[in-house]
Motif scaffolding. Structure first.
Motif, PDB file in Angstrom:
ATOM      1  N   LYS A 154       0.834  -1.196   0.000  1.00  0.00           N
ATOM      2  CA  LYS A 154       0.000   0.000   0.000  1.00  0.00           C
ATOM      3  C   LYS A 154       0.877   1.257   0.000  1.00  0.00           C
ATOM      4  O   LYS A 154       0.600   2.222  -0.726  1.00  0.00           O
ATOM      5  CB  LYS A 154      -0.931   0.012   1.201  1.00  0.00           C
ATOM      6  CG  LYS A 154      -1.992  -1.060   1.171  1.00  0.00           C
ATOM      7  CD  LYS A 154      -2.817  -1.029   2.435  1.00  0.00           C
ATOM      8  CE  LYS A 154      -3.851  -2.145   2.482  1.00  0.00           C
ATOM      9  NZ  LYS A 154      -4.637  -2.099   3.718  1.00  0.00           N
ATOM     10  N   ALA A 155       1.917   1.246   0.817  1.00  0.00           N
ATOM     11  CA  ALA A 155       2.821   2.396   0.899  1.00  0.00           C
ATOM     12  C   ALA A 155       3.546   2.609  -0.428  1.00  0.00           C
ATOM     13  O   ALA A 155       3.690   3.752  -0.892  1.00  0.00           O
ATOM     14  CB  ALA A 155       3.825   2.204   2.033  1.00  0.00           C
ATOM     15  N   SER A 156       3.982   1.534  -1.058  1.00  0.00           N
ATOM     16  CA  SER A 156       4.652   1.648  -2.359  1.00  0.00           C
ATOM     17  C   SER A 156       3.696   2.210  -3.408  1.00  0.00           C
ATOM     18  O   SER A 156       4.062   3.082  -4.204  1.00  0.00           O
ATOM     19  CB  SER A 156       5.175   0.283  -2.820  1.00  0.00           C
ATOM     20  OG  SER A 156       6.180  -0.174  -1.957  1.00  0.00           O
ATOM     21  N   PHE A 157       2.476   1.715  -3.419  1.00  0.00           N
ATOM     22  CA  PHE A 157       1.484   2.190  -4.373  1.00  0.00           C
ATOM     23  C   PHE A 157       1.194   3.673  -4.148  1.00  0.00           C
ATOM     24  O   PHE A 157       1.133   4.459  -5.101  1.00  0.00           O
ATOM     25  CB  PHE A 157       0.202   1.364  -4.259  1.00  0.00           C
ATOM     26  CG  PHE A 157      -0.837   1.747  -5.252  1.00  0.00           C
ATOM     27  CD1 PHE A 157      -0.782   1.267  -6.547  1.00  0.00           C
ATOM     28  CD2 PHE A 157      -1.873   2.597  -4.899  1.00  0.00           C
ATOM     29  CE1 PHE A 157      -1.741   1.631  -7.479  1.00  0.00           C
ATOM     30  CE2 PHE A 157      -2.832   2.961  -5.824  1.00  0.00           C
ATOM     31  CZ  PHE A 157      -2.761   2.481  -7.118  1.00  0.00           C
ATOM     32  N   ASP A 158       1.043   4.069  -2.899  1.00  0.00           N
ATOM     33  CA  ASP A 158       0.776   5.462  -2.580  1.00  0.00           C
ATOM     34  C   ASP A 158       1.961   6.342  -2.987  1.00  0.00           C
ATOM     35  O   ASP A 158       1.777   7.450  -3.495  1.00  0.00           O
ATOM     36  CB  ASP A 158       0.467   5.616  -1.087  1.00  0.00           C
ATOM     37  CG  ASP A 158      -0.120   6.978  -0.773  1.00  0.00           C
ATOM     38  OD1 ASP A 158      -0.971   7.456  -1.551  1.00  0.00           O
ATOM     39  OD2 ASP A 158       0.288   7.568   0.245  1.00  0.00           O
TER      40      ASP A 158
ATOM     41  N   GLY B 237       3.382  13.342 -14.568  1.00  0.00           N
ATOM     42  CA  GLY B 237       3.053  14.738 -14.777  1.00  0.00           C
ATOM     43  C   GLY B 237       1.626  15.105 -14.421  1.00  0.00           C
ATOM     44  O   GLY B 237       0.708  14.714 -15.077  1.00  0.00           O
ATOM     45  N   ASN B 238       1.462  15.759 -13.332  1.00  0.00           N
ATOM     46  CA  ASN B 238       0.241  16.444 -12.898  1.00  0.00           C
ATOM     47  C   ASN B 238      -1.044  15.642 -13.112  1.00  0.00           C
ATOM     48  O   ASN B 238      -1.986  16.110 -13.703  1.00  0.00           O
ATOM     49  CB  ASN B 238       0.150  17.787 -13.598  1.00  0.00           C
ATOM     50  CG  ASN B 238      -0.592  18.795 -12.748  1.00  0.00           C
ATOM     51  OD1 ASN B 238      -0.844  18.529 -11.584  1.00  0.00           O
ATOM     52  ND2 ASN B 238      -0.897  19.927 -13.328  1.00  0.00           N
TER      53      ASN B 238
ATOM     54  N   ARG C 114       1.794   6.851  -6.711  1.00  0.00           N
ATOM     55  CA  ARG C 114       0.742   7.834  -7.029  1.00  0.00           C
ATOM     56  C   ARG C 114       1.224   9.247  -6.746  1.00  0.00           C
ATOM     57  O   ARG C 114       0.971  10.172  -7.523  1.00  0.00           O
ATOM     58  CB  ARG C 114      -0.517   7.551  -6.205  1.00  0.00           C
ATOM     59  CG  ARG C 114      -1.280   6.331  -6.662  1.00  0.00           C
ATOM     60  CD  ARG C 114      -2.532   6.088  -5.827  1.00  0.00           C
ATOM     61  NE  ARG C 114      -3.485   7.187  -5.983  1.00  0.00           N
ATOM     62  CZ  ARG C 114      -3.960   7.920  -4.987  1.00  0.00           C
ATOM     63  NH1 ARG C 114      -3.593   7.670  -3.741  1.00  0.00           N
ATOM     64  NH2 ARG C 114      -4.816   8.879  -5.205  1.00  0.00           N
ATOM     65  N   THR C 115       1.953   9.426  -5.655  1.00  0.00           N
ATOM     66  CA  THR C 115       2.475  10.745  -5.302  1.00  0.00           C
ATOM     67  C   THR C 115       3.498  11.203  -6.332  1.00  0.00           C
ATOM     68  O   THR C 115       3.470  12.356  -6.779  1.00  0.00           O
ATOM     69  CB  THR C 115       3.102  10.714  -3.895  1.00  0.00           C
ATOM     70  OG1 THR C 115       2.108  10.317  -2.955  1.00  0.00           O
ATOM     71  CG2 THR C 115       3.654  12.077  -3.501  1.00  0.00           C
ATOM     72  N   VAL C 116       4.398  10.316  -6.727  1.00  0.00           N
ATOM     73  CA  VAL C 116       5.408  10.662  -7.725  1.00  0.00           C
ATOM     74  C   VAL C 116       4.741  11.024  -9.046  1.00  0.00           C
ATOM     75  O   VAL C 116       5.099  12.010  -9.701  1.00  0.00           O
ATOM     76  CB  VAL C 116       6.411   9.503  -7.916  1.00  0.00           C
ATOM     77  CG1 VAL C 116       7.280   9.717  -9.149  1.00  0.00           C
ATOM     78  CG2 VAL C 116       7.284   9.348  -6.675  1.00  0.00           C
ATOM     79  N   LEU C 117       3.744  10.264  -9.448  1.00  0.00           N
ATOM     80  CA  LEU C 117       3.075  10.514 -10.729  1.00  0.00           C
ATOM     81  C   LEU C 117       2.314  11.842 -10.747  1.00  0.00           C
ATOM     82  O   LEU C 117       2.092  12.408 -11.812  1.00  0.00           O
ATOM     83  CB  LEU C 117       2.123   9.361 -11.065  1.00  0.00           C
ATOM     84  CG  LEU C 117       2.817   8.073 -11.505  1.00  0.00           C
ATOM     85  CD1 LEU C 117       1.797   6.947 -11.635  1.00  0.00           C
ATOM     86  CD2 LEU C 117       3.546   8.279 -12.816  1.00  0.00           C
ATOM     87  N   ARG C 118       1.913  12.332  -9.588  1.00  0.00           N
ATOM     88  CA  ARG C 118       1.196  13.611  -9.529  1.00  0.00           C
ATOM     89  C   ARG C 118       2.137  14.797  -9.725  1.00  0.00           C
ATOM     90  O   ARG C 118       1.690  15.899 -10.020  1.00  0.00           O
ATOM     91  CB  ARG C 118       0.450  13.753  -8.212  1.00  0.00           C
ATOM     92  CG  ARG C 118      -0.877  13.033  -8.209  1.00  0.00           C
ATOM     93  CD  ARG C 118      -1.738  13.457  -7.040  1.00  0.00           C
ATOM     94  NE  ARG C 118      -1.170  13.115  -5.754  1.00  0.00           N
ATOM     95  CZ  ARG C 118      -1.444  12.007  -5.072  1.00  0.00           C
ATOM     96  NH1 ARG C 118      -2.286  11.134  -5.564  1.00  0.00           N
ATOM     97  NH2 ARG C 118      -0.894  11.776  -3.914  1.00  0.00           N
TER      98      ARG C 118
END
Length: 121
Positions: free
Chosen positions: A83-87, A119-120, A90-94
């Protein structure tokens, strides 16, 4: 007779001054009440706005938590580290300058790279 007129004039001037003083006091009282009402309305409006913003933030956090729980369940992510890796991903991709790609061996044993996105988002 002249003295009576002088006395009457002095009395009338005193009455007029007293009336002006009463009027000034009434005006000051009305102005203070208006200021009080205005300040009270402003503070109530600020309280309502702050309460609404706090409630909106709470609803947003709860929706985010529910959405993540649904997402983790749908992806069958049960371990905290997954879950932490997935989150984290997601944070990096934002991040607007982030680019993420993955490399893998295709069926011909050739290293292939696929752009996942970024990217955003």
């Amino acid at each position: 007779r002249v003295q009576n007129e002088v006395n009457d004039q002095a009395q009338n001037e005193q009455l007029a001054k007293a009336e002006r003083d009463v009027t000034d006091l009434e005006e000051a009282t009305i102005n203070l009440q208006a200021t009080r009402v205005t300040k009270l309305a402003e503070s109530e409006a600020a309280f309502i706005l702050t309460s609404a913003e706090a409630e909106a933030a709470k609803i947003e956090r709860l929706a985010n938590m529910d959405g993540l729980a649904y997402l983790f369940s749908s992806l069958n992510l049960t371990e905290q580290r997954h879950k932490a890796s997935f989150d984290y991903l997601r944070t990096v991709l934002r991040h607007k300058s982030a680019e993420l790609s993955t490399s893998f061996m295709d069926k011909h044993n050739v290293l292939a790279t696929t752009n996942i996105g970024g990217g955003n988002r």
